[in-house]
Design a protein around this motif. Structure first.
Motif, PDB file in Angstrom:
ATOM      1  N   VAL A 116      11.842   5.870  -0.469  1.00 39.17           N
ATOM      2  CA  VAL A 116      11.485   6.673   0.700  1.00 39.17           C
ATOM      3  C   VAL A 116      10.424   5.949   1.514  1.00 39.17           C
ATOM      4  O   VAL A 116       9.355   5.589   0.989  1.00 39.17           O
ATOM      5  CB  VAL A 116      10.958   8.058   0.290  1.00 39.17           C
ATOM      6  CG1 VAL A 116      10.570   8.864   1.532  1.00 39.17           C
ATOM      7  CG2 VAL A 116      12.004   8.813  -0.530  1.00 39.17           C
ATOM      8  N   ASN A 117      10.732   5.726   2.783  1.00 41.78           N
ATOM      9  CA  ASN A 117       9.723   5.289   3.738  1.00 41.78           C
ATOM     10  C   ASN A 117       9.201   6.547   4.411  1.00 41.78           C
ATOM     11  O   ASN A 117       9.927   7.185   5.176  1.00 41.78           O
ATOM     12  CB  ASN A 117      10.334   4.337   4.769  1.00 41.78           C
ATOM     13  CG  ASN A 117       9.299   3.803   5.736  1.00 41.78           C
ATOM     14  OD1 ASN A 117       8.184   3.471   5.356  1.00 41.78           O
ATOM     15  ND2 ASN A 117       9.666   3.700   7.006  1.00 41.78           N
ATOM     16  N   PRO A 118       7.951   6.952   4.126  1.00 43.18           N
ATOM     17  CA  PRO A 118       7.494   8.266   4.598  1.00 43.18           C
ATOM     18  C   PRO A 118       7.403   8.358   6.104  1.00 43.18           C
ATOM     19  O   PRO A 118       7.184   7.370   6.802  1.00 43.18           O
ATOM     20  CB  PRO A 118       6.105   8.405   3.945  1.00 43.18           C
ATOM     21  CG  PRO A 118       5.672   7.008   3.673  1.00 43.18           C
ATOM     22  CD  PRO A 118       6.917   6.244   3.370  1.00 43.18           C
ATOM     23  N   VAL A 155       7.348   4.548  -0.945  1.00 39.25           N
ATOM     24  CA  VAL A 155       6.889   3.195  -0.608  1.00 39.25           C
ATOM     25  C   VAL A 155       5.973   3.282   0.602  1.00 39.25           C
ATOM     26  O   VAL A 155       6.413   3.531   1.722  1.00 39.25           O
ATOM     27  CB  VAL A 155       8.094   2.270  -0.339  1.00 39.25           C
ATOM     28  CG1 VAL A 155       7.615   0.846  -0.103  1.00 39.25           C
ATOM     29  CG2 VAL A 155       9.068   2.312  -1.518  1.00 39.25           C
ATOM     30  N   VAL A 156       4.666   3.038   0.380  1.00 31.69           N
ATOM     31  CA  VAL A 156       3.655   3.316   1.399  1.00 31.69           C
ATOM     32  C   VAL A 156       2.934   2.033   1.774  1.00 31.69           C
ATOM     33  O   VAL A 156       1.789   1.807   1.378  1.00 31.69           O
ATOM     34  CB  VAL A 156       2.646   4.380   0.902  1.00 31.69           C
ATOM     35  CG1 VAL A 156       1.897   4.986   2.083  1.00 31.69           C
ATOM     36  CG2 VAL A 156       3.337   5.463   0.101  1.00 31.69           C
ATOM     37  N   ALA A 171      -2.355   0.099   7.659  1.00 31.67           N
ATOM     38  CA  ALA A 171      -1.412   1.190   7.904  1.00 31.67           C
ATOM     39  C   ALA A 171      -0.950   1.872   6.620  1.00 31.67           C
ATOM     40  O   ALA A 171      -0.441   2.984   6.662  1.00 31.67           O
ATOM     41  CB  ALA A 171      -0.206   0.680   8.689  1.00 31.67           C
ATOM     42  N   SER A 172      -1.135   1.235   5.475  1.00 31.10           N
ATOM     43  CA  SER A 172      -0.760   1.879   4.228  1.00 31.10           C
ATOM     44  C   SER A 172      -1.576   3.149   4.022  1.00 31.10           C
ATOM     45  O   SER A 172      -1.032   4.201   3.676  1.00 31.10           O
ATOM     46  CB  SER A 172      -0.968   0.930   3.048  1.00 31.10           C
ATOM     47  OG  SER A 172      -0.660   1.576   1.827  1.00 31.10           O
ATOM     48  N   THR A 173      -2.876   3.077   4.274  1.00 31.32           N
ATOM     49  CA  THR A 173      -3.722   4.259   4.133  1.00 31.32           C
ATOM     50  C   THR A 173      -3.345   5.321   5.161  1.00 31.32           C
ATOM     51  O   THR A 173      -3.297   6.522   4.851  1.00 31.32           O
ATOM     52  CB  THR A 173      -5.202   3.876   4.267  1.00 31.32           C
ATOM     53  OG1 THR A 173      -5.559   3.014   3.176  1.00 31.32           O
ATOM     54  CG2 THR A 173      -6.096   5.103   4.241  1.00 31.32           C
ATOM     55  N   GLN A 174      -3.059   4.910   6.374  1.00 31.25           N
ATOM     56  CA  GLN A 174      -2.637   5.871   7.390  1.00 31.25           C
ATOM     57  C   GLN A 174      -1.338   6.575   6.969  1.00 31.25           C
ATOM     58  O   GLN A 174      -1.181   7.781   7.179  1.00 31.25           O
ATOM     59  CB  GLN A 174      -2.440   5.163   8.718  1.00 31.25           C
ATOM     60  CG  GLN A 174      -3.724   4.575   9.294  1.00 31.25           C
ATOM     61  CD  GLN A 174      -3.458   3.538  10.367  1.00 31.25           C
ATOM     62  OE1 GLN A 174      -2.357   3.462  10.900  1.00 31.25           O
ATOM     63  NE2 GLN A 174      -4.454   2.735  10.685  1.00 31.25           N
ATOM     64  N   GLY A 234       0.045  -0.684  -0.490  1.00 33.11           N
ATOM     65  CA  GLY A 234      -1.238  -1.351  -0.407  1.00 33.11           C
ATOM     66  C   GLY A 234      -2.390  -0.438  -0.781  1.00 33.11           C
ATOM     67  O   GLY A 234      -3.283  -0.806  -1.555  1.00 33.11           O
ATOM     68  N   HIS A 235      -2.422   0.771  -0.226  1.00 30.24           N
ATOM     69  CA  HIS A 235      -3.441   1.760  -0.579  1.00 30.24           C
ATOM     70  C   HIS A 235      -3.380   2.072  -2.065  1.00 30.24           C
ATOM     71  O   HIS A 235      -4.414   2.147  -2.738  1.00 30.24           O
ATOM     72  CB  HIS A 235      -3.209   3.034   0.247  1.00 30.24           C
ATOM     73  CG  HIS A 235      -4.170   4.137  -0.068  1.00 30.24           C
ATOM     74  ND1 HIS A 235      -5.255   4.437   0.738  1.00 30.24           N
ATOM     75  CD2 HIS A 235      -4.209   5.027  -1.097  1.00 30.24           C
ATOM     76  CE1 HIS A 235      -5.926   5.448   0.222  1.00 30.24           C
ATOM     77  NE2 HIS A 235      -5.301   5.840  -0.893  1.00 30.24           N
TER      78      HIS A 235
END
Length: 242
Positions: free
Chosen positions: A10-12, A79-80, A87-90, A116-117
């Motif tokens: 899943v790409n959120p 998958v974040v 942008a991972s944290t966002q 990354g986050h």
């Protein structure tokens, strides 16, 4: 009877929660690199996979949860990564909402969160999010090994490299050693799963097309390397790579 799907990546989405009204038309929509890389790696090892690009399809968390419930996969990988280092944290806003929606609809659905986050704060992410597992490294090896483990009647999680999980007997959080970095980028991380993506939905940044704003589509992006040679203390880009 339909064969069970092994993995749903899943790409959120929920980008309007991040960019408000700008999320509908202004933002770029890029094919999700790490969904592709993990998906290709897992499919090469005999797993059936589906990719849900909630960002591209403008799906809400509840809509993603409904699809997951219908597919009932062996494992969901949230998958974040985003499309630039921070942008991972966002993207954790949409990822967290989606994980909670999946668990609300199907509490026993196994979920691993990667990104990354997550790699920078794996134990904290596992405590804060509605997931069963987190990944402290890149993702492809961990996801593939976890799928193998989940096929067992009594999964042995201590051998899954890069996995962060709660021990069943004590509920203590355990973080396995990360796997070695994947070096064969062309072979193991080819990302050739374009057939699983909604290719008509992707679009370039508007500033890349100021000469002709109607030319934002079709669009795809090219990556020539992973990681960064620098070690800036304020940046998490290298967290998945140790």
């Amino acid at each position: 009877m339909r064969a069970q799907i092994d993995l749903v990546l899943v790409n959120p989405g929920e980008r309007t929660k991040i960019y408000q009204s700008l999320g509908s038309t202004l933002t770029a929509i890029e094919p999700p690199l790490w969904c592709r890389l993990i998906g290709g790696y897992a499919r090469d090892r005999g797993n059936s996979i589906v990719i849900i690009d909630a960002e591209a399809e403008h799906l809400t968390a509840d809509q993603v949860a409904e699809r997951i419930a219908e597919l009932s996969p062996r494992l969901v990988a949230m998958v974040v990564f985003g499309h630039q280092p921070s942008a991972s944290t966002q993207q954790m806003v949409g990822a967290g909402m989606t994980c909670r929606a999946i668990k609300a609809r199907k509490p026993d659905q196994p979920i691993i969160i990667v990104g990354g986050h997550v790699a920078a704060l794996p134990e904290r992410t596992l405590r804060e999010e509605a997931v069963d597992f987190a990944c402290n490294s890149e993702g492809p090896v961990t996801v593939a090994q976890l799928l193998d483990a989940l096929r067992e009647e009594e999964p042995s999680l201590d051998s899954v490299e890069g996995l962060v999980y709660r021990q069943a007997d004590t509920d203590a959080i355990r973080s396995n050693l990360a796997p070695a970095l994947i070096k064969d980028l062309d072979g193991d991380l080819h990302g050739d799963v374009w057939d699983l993506l909604p290719m008509g939905q992707y679009r370039a940044h508007n500033w890349q097309c100021f000469g002709d704003l109607g030319s934002r589509q079709p669009y795809a992006s090219i990556y020539t390397s992973l990681g960064c040679p620098y070690k800036c203390s304020f940046c998490c880009i290298n967290a998945p790579f140790g």
